[in-house]
Design a protein around this motif. Structure first.
Motif, PDB file in Angstrom:
ATOM      1  N   ALA A  55       2.597   1.677  -3.453  1.00 39.73           N
ATOM      2  CA  ALA A  55       1.543   2.105  -4.240  1.00 39.73           C
ATOM      3  C   ALA A  55       1.514   3.542  -4.298  1.00 39.73           C
ATOM      4  O   ALA A  55       1.279   4.422  -5.107  1.00 39.73           O
ATOM      5  CB  ALA A  55       0.382   1.163  -4.282  1.00 39.73           C
ATOM      6  N   ALA A  56       1.179   3.958  -2.984  1.00 33.63           N
ATOM      7  CA  ALA A  56       0.954   5.432  -2.704  1.00 33.63           C
ATOM      8  C   ALA A  56       2.211   6.245  -3.067  1.00 33.63           C
ATOM      9  O   ALA A  56       1.656   7.244  -3.595  1.00 33.63           O
ATOM     10  CB  ALA A  56       0.720   5.596  -1.176  1.00 33.63           C
ATOM     11  N   LYS A  57       3.187   5.992  -2.743  1.00 33.65           N
ATOM     12  CA  LYS A  57       4.528   6.688  -3.065  1.00 33.65           C
ATOM     13  C   LYS A  57       4.448   6.516  -4.719  1.00 33.65           C
ATOM     14  O   LYS A  57       4.838   7.937  -5.308  1.00 33.65           O
ATOM     15  CB  LYS A  57       5.619   6.178  -2.583  1.00 33.65           C
ATOM     16  CG  LYS A  57       5.988   6.656  -1.139  1.00 33.65           C
ATOM     17  CD  LYS A  57       7.166   5.877  -0.601  1.00 33.65           C
ATOM     18  CE  LYS A  57       8.382   6.697  -1.345  1.00 33.65           C
ATOM     19  NZ  LYS A  57       9.770   6.464  -0.881  1.00 33.65           N
ATOM     20  N   ARG A  58       4.316   5.563  -5.467  1.00 35.31           N
ATOM     21  CA  ARG A  58       4.625   5.605  -6.715  1.00 35.31           C
ATOM     22  C   ARG A  58       3.591   6.312  -7.552  1.00 35.31           C
ATOM     23  O   ARG A  58       3.806   7.034  -8.492  1.00 35.31           O
ATOM     24  CB  ARG A  58       4.127   3.993  -7.234  1.00 35.31           C
ATOM     25  CG  ARG A  58       3.893   3.899  -8.820  1.00 35.31           C
ATOM     26  CD  ARG A  58       5.290   4.151  -9.517  1.00 35.31           C
ATOM     27  NE  ARG A  58       5.035   3.655 -10.856  1.00 35.31           N
ATOM     28  CZ  ARG A  58       4.654   4.726 -11.847  1.00 35.31           C
ATOM     29  NH1 ARG A  58       4.403   5.967 -11.434  1.00 35.31           N
ATOM     30  NH2 ARG A  58       4.818   4.424 -13.185  1.00 35.31           N
ATOM     31  N   PHE A  59       2.318   6.715  -7.012  1.00 34.25           N
ATOM     32  CA  PHE A  59       0.971   7.534  -7.569  1.00 34.25           C
ATOM     33  C   PHE A  59       1.047   8.846  -7.015  1.00 34.25           C
ATOM     34  O   PHE A  59       0.203   9.374  -7.170  1.00 34.25           O
ATOM     35  CB  PHE A  59      -0.105   6.750  -7.623  1.00 34.25           C
ATOM     36  CG  PHE A  59      -0.053   5.550  -8.471  1.00 34.25           C
ATOM     37  CD1 PHE A  59       0.114   5.273  -9.944  1.00 34.25           C
ATOM     38  CD2 PHE A  59       0.021   3.956  -7.669  1.00 34.25           C
ATOM     39  CE1 PHE A  59      -0.001   4.301 -10.595  1.00 34.25           C
ATOM     40  CE2 PHE A  59      -0.211   2.829  -8.573  1.00 34.25           C
ATOM     41  CZ  PHE A  59       0.079   3.138  -9.990  1.00 34.25           C
ATOM     42  N   GLY A  60       2.043   9.119  -6.059  1.00 33.27           N
ATOM     43  CA  GLY A  60       1.944  10.446  -5.650  1.00 33.27           C
ATOM     44  C   GLY A  60       1.208  10.702  -4.448  1.00 33.27           C
ATOM     45  O   GLY A  60       0.645  11.936  -4.384  1.00 33.27           O
ATOM     46  N   LEU A  61       0.476   9.779  -3.851  1.00 35.67           N
ATOM     47  CA  LEU A  61      -0.460   9.801  -2.759  1.00 35.67           C
ATOM     48  C   LEU A  61       0.237  10.051  -1.403  1.00 35.67           C
ATOM     49  O   LEU A  61      -0.538  10.357  -0.591  1.00 35.67           O
ATOM     50  CB  LEU A  61      -1.258   8.803  -2.579  1.00 35.67           C
ATOM     51  CG  LEU A  61      -2.394   8.698  -4.061  1.00 35.67           C
ATOM     52  CD1 LEU A  61      -2.844   7.138  -4.147  1.00 35.67           C
ATOM     53  CD2 LEU A  61      -3.087   9.623  -4.277  1.00 35.67           C
ATOM     54  N   LYS A  62       1.414   9.752  -1.632  1.00 34.97           N
ATOM     55  CA  LYS A  62       2.333  10.025  -0.148  1.00 34.97           C
ATOM     56  C   LYS A  62       3.418  11.189  -0.313  1.00 34.97           C
ATOM     57  O   LYS A  62       4.034  11.321  -1.389  1.00 34.97           O
ATOM     58  CB  LYS A  62       2.878   8.759   0.533  1.00 34.97           C
ATOM     59  CG  LYS A  62       1.955   7.681   0.937  1.00 34.97           C
ATOM     60  CD  LYS A  62       1.905   7.701   2.358  1.00 34.97           C
ATOM     61  CE  LYS A  62       1.112   6.572   2.934  1.00 34.97           C
ATOM     62  NZ  LYS A  62       0.520   6.948   4.129  1.00 34.97           N
TER      63      LYS A  62
ATOM     64  N   ASP B   8       0.806  -1.291   0.104  1.00 34.02           N
ATOM     65  CA  ASP B   8       0.065   0.050   0.071  1.00 34.02           C
ATOM     66  C   ASP B   8       0.829   1.292  -0.177  1.00 34.02           C
ATOM     67  O   ASP B   8       0.617   2.112  -0.686  1.00 34.02           O
ATOM     68  CB  ASP B   8      -0.708   0.153   0.983  1.00 34.02           C
ATOM     69  CG  ASP B   8      -2.000  -0.966   1.211  1.00 34.02           C
ATOM     70  OD1 ASP B   8      -2.396  -1.447   0.212  1.00 34.02           O
ATOM     71  OD2 ASP B   8      -2.650  -1.249   2.313  1.00 34.02           O
TER      72      ASP B   8
END
Length: 157
Positions: free
Chosen positions: A150-157, A147
């Motif tokens: 994925a969040a880092k990859r999609f710029g959510l973190k 999780d």
């Protein structure tokens, strides 16, 4: 003129900072990983036990659990599916918040529905499961998870 003062504390404060900084960075994520492992082992073992003796599992769902509404085979399949698949997702930290919801629902049913009918299911350990699952739902899987990646990859973190 640039500030050239060293802001790193010295003495005991520096020693404490040197010890606590890695704990801040890795202790929290490691602790959440440990909680995920506990949940995985708990529900994975239950699911594997059901698979190991499917005939007995069907008898349990029919005569002991007495699941209303659903046919016995469907309830047994769903219970086993959720124990195995959701616990595996929680272990790797994938869709953790969503995966924890059915396991929390199962824990609530075990404690408050089955536990009200049979003392064998009224177990304080279930409250620990529920607490861990509530934490995972509220806070997520932590930095050591798919999780988080994925969040880092999609710029959510």
């Amino acid at each position: 003129m640039a500030n050239t003062q060293d802001t790193t504390p010295g003495g005991i404060a520096g020693l404490v900072a040197a010890v606590t900084r890695p704990l801040d960075n890795w202790g929290g994520p490691a602790a959440v990983l440990f909680l995920r492992i506990v949940i995985f082992l708990t529900f994975w073992r239950a699911g594997m036990t059901k698979l190991a003796d499917w005939d007995n599992t069907l008898l349990l769902f029919e005569y002991e659990y007495m699941v209303p509404i659903l046919p016995v085979a469907v309830a047994a399949f769903l219970g086993t599916f959720f124990e195995l698949v959701m616990s595996a997702l929680i272990l790797v930290g994938a869709f953790t918040r969503l995966a924890a919801i059915p396991l929390l629902a199962m824990s609530l049913v075990i404690q408050f529905v089955l536990g009200a009918r049979a003392a064998a299911y009224d177990n304080f350990e279930h409250f620990f499961w529920m607490a861990i699952l509530c934490y995972l739902i509220a806070r997520g899987a932590g930095a050591l998870s798919l999780d988080y990646l994925a969040a880092k990859r999609f710029g959510l973190k």
